[in-house]
Structures are given as C-alpha cells and as structure tokens.
Design a protein around this motif. Sequence first.
Motif, PDB file in Angstrom:
ATOM      1  N   GLU A  94       4.305  -3.649   5.576  1.00  0.00           N
ATOM      2  CA  GLU A  94       4.498  -3.295   4.021  1.00  0.00           C
ATOM      3  C   GLU A  94       3.594  -2.338   3.392  1.00  0.00           C
ATOM      4  OE1 GLU A  94       3.173  -6.245   5.307  1.00  0.00           O
ATOM      5  OE2 GLU A  94       4.720  -7.354   4.679  1.00  0.00           O
ATOM      6  N   LEU A  95       4.433  -1.257   3.979  1.00  0.00           N
ATOM      7  CA  LEU A  95       3.971   0.515   3.717  1.00  0.00           C
ATOM      8  C   LEU A  95       5.125   1.478   2.458  1.00  0.00           C
ATOM      9  CD1 LEU A  95       1.538   1.281   6.621  1.00  0.00           C
ATOM     10  CD2 LEU A  95       1.349   0.078   4.749  1.00  0.00           C
ATOM     11  N   GLU A  96       4.040   2.451   2.074  1.00  0.00           N
ATOM     12  CA  GLU A  96       5.388   3.014   1.664  1.00  0.00           C
ATOM     13  C   GLU A  96       4.503   4.604   1.860  1.00  0.00           C
ATOM     14  OE1 GLU A  96       6.977   4.173  -2.885  1.00  0.00           O
ATOM     15  OE2 GLU A  96       5.099   3.688  -2.901  1.00  0.00           O
ATOM     16  N   ILE A  97       5.195   5.266   2.673  1.00  0.00           N
ATOM     17  CA  ILE A  97       4.479   6.124   3.081  1.00  0.00           C
ATOM     18  C   ILE A  97       5.064   7.802   2.333  1.00  0.00           C
ATOM     19  CG2 ILE A  97       4.162   7.911   5.141  1.00  0.00           C
ATOM     20  CD1 ILE A  97       4.549   5.470   6.613  1.00  0.00           C
ATOM     21  N   LYS A 122      13.109   3.998   6.246  1.00  0.00           N
ATOM     22  CA  LYS A 122      13.340   3.983   5.001  1.00  0.00           C
ATOM     23  C   LYS A 122      11.506   4.198   4.626  1.00  0.00           C
ATOM     24  CE  LYS A 122      17.416   4.589   5.764  1.00  0.00           C
ATOM     25  NZ  LYS A 122      17.924   6.050   5.637  1.00  0.00           N
ATOM     26  N   ARG A 123      10.642   3.581   4.959  1.00  0.00           N
ATOM     27  CA  ARG A 123       8.876   3.135   4.081  1.00  0.00           C
ATOM     28  C   ARG A 123       8.773   4.867   4.464  1.00  0.00           C
ATOM     29  NH1 ARG A 123       5.568   0.249   8.863  1.00  0.00           N
ATOM     30  NH2 ARG A 123       6.867   1.784   9.738  1.00  0.00           N
ATOM     31  N   ILE A 124       9.173   5.749   4.146  1.00  0.00           N
ATOM     32  CA  ILE A 124       8.443   7.059   4.106  1.00  0.00           C
ATOM     33  C   ILE A 124       9.738   7.889   3.382  1.00  0.00           C
ATOM     34  CG2 ILE A 124       8.365   8.798   5.104  1.00  0.00           C
ATOM     35  CD1 ILE A 124       8.026   8.193   8.089  1.00  0.00           C
ATOM     36  N   VAL A 125       9.260   7.996   1.661  1.00  0.00           N
ATOM     37  CA  VAL A 125       9.395   8.855   0.926  1.00  0.00           C
ATOM     38  C   VAL A 125       8.864  10.689   0.861  1.00  0.00           C
ATOM     39  CG1 VAL A 125       9.724   8.666  -1.914  1.00  0.00           C
ATOM     40  CG2 VAL A 125       9.466   6.411  -0.222  1.00  0.00           C
ATOM     41  N   ALA A 126      10.059  11.447   0.739  1.00  0.00           N
ATOM     42  CA  ALA A 126      10.081  12.326   2.010  1.00  0.00           C
ATOM     43  C   ALA A 126      10.157  13.368   0.191  1.00  0.00           C
ATOM     44  CB  ALA A 126      10.841  13.222   2.473  1.00  0.00           C
ATOM     45  N   MET A 168      -5.474   0.179  10.280  1.00  0.00           N
ATOM     46  CA  MET A 168      -6.940  -0.031   9.228  1.00  0.00           C
ATOM     47  C   MET A 168      -6.147  -0.480   8.287  1.00  0.00           C
ATOM     48  SD  MET A 168      -6.874   4.199   8.057  1.00  0.00           S
ATOM     49  CE  MET A 168      -7.384   4.947   6.888  1.00  0.00           C
ATOM     50  N   TYR A 169      -5.221   0.446   7.842  1.00  0.00           N
ATOM     51  CA  TYR A 169      -4.453  -0.256   6.246  1.00  0.00           C
ATOM     52  C   TYR A 169      -4.255  -2.399   5.599  1.00  0.00           C
ATOM     53  CZ  TYR A 169      -4.183   4.432   4.841  1.00  0.00           C
ATOM     54  OH  TYR A 169      -4.666   5.693   4.393  1.00  0.00           O
ATOM     55  N   ALA A 170      -4.445  -2.358   7.392  1.00  0.00           N
ATOM     56  CA  ALA A 170      -4.281  -3.850   6.754  1.00  0.00           C
ATOM     57  C   ALA A 170      -5.588  -4.723   6.608  1.00  0.00           C
ATOM     58  CB  ALA A 170      -4.031  -4.686   8.481  1.00  0.00           C
ATOM     59  N   VAL A 180       1.292  -1.315  -0.032  1.00  0.00           N
ATOM     60  CA  VAL A 180      -0.176   0.000  -0.093  1.00  0.00           C
ATOM     61  C   VAL A 180       0.671   1.225   0.034  1.00  0.00           C
ATOM     62  CG1 VAL A 180      -1.514   1.233   1.129  1.00  0.00           C
ATOM     63  CG2 VAL A 180      -2.326  -0.894   1.188  1.00  0.00           C
ATOM     64  N   SER A 181       0.638   2.249  -0.972  1.00  0.00           N
ATOM     65  CA  SER A 181       1.143   3.585  -0.687  1.00  0.00           C
ATOM     66  C   SER A 181       0.061   4.209  -0.497  1.00  0.00           C
ATOM     67  CB  SER A 181       1.190   4.011  -2.503  1.00  0.00           C
ATOM     68  OG  SER A 181       2.448   3.085  -3.109  1.00  0.00           O
TER      69      SER A 181
END
Length: 355
Positions: A32-35, A58-62, A99-101, A5-6
């Motif tokens: 397994e997220l991409e924020i 590292k899952r956070i993409v700024a 929530m996202y699960a 999930v993004s």
Amino acid sequence: MKPKVSIVVPIYNVAPYLERCLDSLTSQTLEELEIIAVNDGSTDGSGELLDRYAAKDKRIVAIHQPNGGVSAARNRGIRSATADYIGFVDPDDWTEREMYAELYHTALAERADIVMCTYIREFGTHGKEKRFPLPEKVSYENEEVQAKLLRRLVGPLQDEIASPEYLDAWGTVWSKLYKTSLIRDHQVEFIDLHVVGTNEDSLFNIHAVYHARKFVFLNKPYYHYWRVNSGSVTSGYKPDLKDKWFELYGFIERFVEEKRLPPEFRQALNNRICLNTLGLGLNTISAGNKAPALTKLRRLRGILNDGRIRQSFKQFESASCSVIWRLFYGCARFRWALGFYCMLLAIDWLRRTVK
C-alpha cells in the motif's frame, strides 16, 4: 485504497540507475504505497523511463516540472503526498524489500513521529555497512528527542567527536519515515542546495526532530546508498562549498538562538565547524577538481586560515579522538596545510578502497 506510505523520489538525469531504484520500491512487501516520482527537468530520458513505469504500476505518481533542484522536487513531493507517513529515496539508491513494512509497522506500534534505519554504502565493487554502536532498537521520547537527537544533529560533543565519520550519519532523510502531519503542521521544508551546498537533509531533520515527540532507531541496514554516481548532488567538486557551508552554519545558529536551546548546542555547532574541515578538504582534493596539486594546497591553506574556522578550533576538544584523528585535526588547528593535504589523500584512498 488510501496508501499507508508516500515515498518521494526526486529525479534528475539518473537514467542508468532509475530502474534499479523503482524496481526496489515497486517490490516492497508493504504494497500500500504511493511512489511520488518528481522528474525535475531531466534531459537524459529519465522522464520517459518514469512514464513507462507509471503506466505499468498505478502506485507511481509521475510529476514533471522544470529543473528547480533536489530540494524543490522533494518539497513538491511533500505537497502531493496523501499517506499518513512520508519517506524519501534518492533515485540512484535502492531499498531492501522489507524496508517500508518494517519502518511503517514500527511507527504504528511505537506511536513514533520518526523511525530511522541504517544503511549500506555501495561503491560498485563492494558495499560497506554504516555500523552504529547501538542496540537493535532504541526509542527516544519527549525531552530525550531534543537532548540526544536534536543536539546530535546540530553537532557532536565529547565522545561523539571521536568518530567524525558519523557527523551527518543521523541527518540523512532517506533512512527515515516521517509522520506526514509532523512535516505539514510545522511547515518543515527543504532549503535550496544553491544556498547551503549540502546538508539540506540535516537542516530538514533539525526542524523535524525539534517538533517530534518520539523517535525510534532500528539498527538494521535496509537502505543502499550509491556512492559511485559522480553526477549525484553529494558527489563531485564544489568550488564554493565553504561559503555555502557558512550559510548552513548561519541557519543552524539562528535556529539555536530562536529556540533558546541550551549552551551545549552552541558548542556542538562549533565542533561541527571543526569536523567539517574534513569534508571541505576532501572536496578540495576530489578528482572533480582539476586544479594542480599546488593550487589545491593553497586552497587548503586558505580554508585553515579562515577566521571562523580558526576561532572554532580554539574551543575544539580532541582528547576523545583516536591518535590518527588527533593528528589530522591537529594539522587543521595549527594550519599545517601540507600535513593536512597528505592525510586527506590517505583518508580518501581508504574510504574508497578498504572493504
């Protein structure tokens, strides 16, 4: 590992709330997220705070970009997403850990294009769950998606008019998980708030739901919607809101005509225009409007005397409304500005204080 999930988070000057939001996302049971956090030209330290979080997780993409508005930030996030599903979270809100699960596993199990949950409105001193009078889980497929959901996004009909507080409850994007291919294949994007004022969520969902084959609703409040932030795009006084909402109505009207949707869609839009006098009224009397009471009253009178609004009320059926709502919309229909004003004050007080 490819994320499942993004989650797109548009950020603009929300430093007091951002940690709470990011903490709720990084602690999700679905790991397994991409924020994708898009800093939209913040000047209050939100960007620096985001970078500190990104350095730790590292899952956070700024992403940092010049200020272009919440729609531009969300669209940038959509373009950057790599997961098969996309969700949206506003930076002053937060989510339950599961929530996202729950949304993701439901989407897989049901082969759904869109999954929606409910939410809790947070007022600082208390929270109020937005209760939907539906079973724990409801699935809509094929023709049902357009007949029941798309039409509802355009506007209410019959018994739905009895609950004007639910007018846009189905239209929020942060309560949903979308199949990425649905959004990209059909080039669904957010329109600039400078054009439509608010409800860019509903307009986005109208286009997304039109192309969806299956929609699943989970009647569980996994999202927390913060109502206290006066700097939020959904708060504060907007002096040109009426003009922008008529731009919004124009977009919806053209969509209905281009897609050759049934006549009830036009009546639904007409009802939306009538019910939206509540939102226009609350905007006019809001604390952010520093005008004297008599000036506010004159502005309310101008709204009620608008030709498009008067025409819509000629076709508006309020028989299914409660006595209170019939009285309120009766004031609007017969252009009794003083009664309309007094009832708006009472409604505003009740929605902020009653727990």
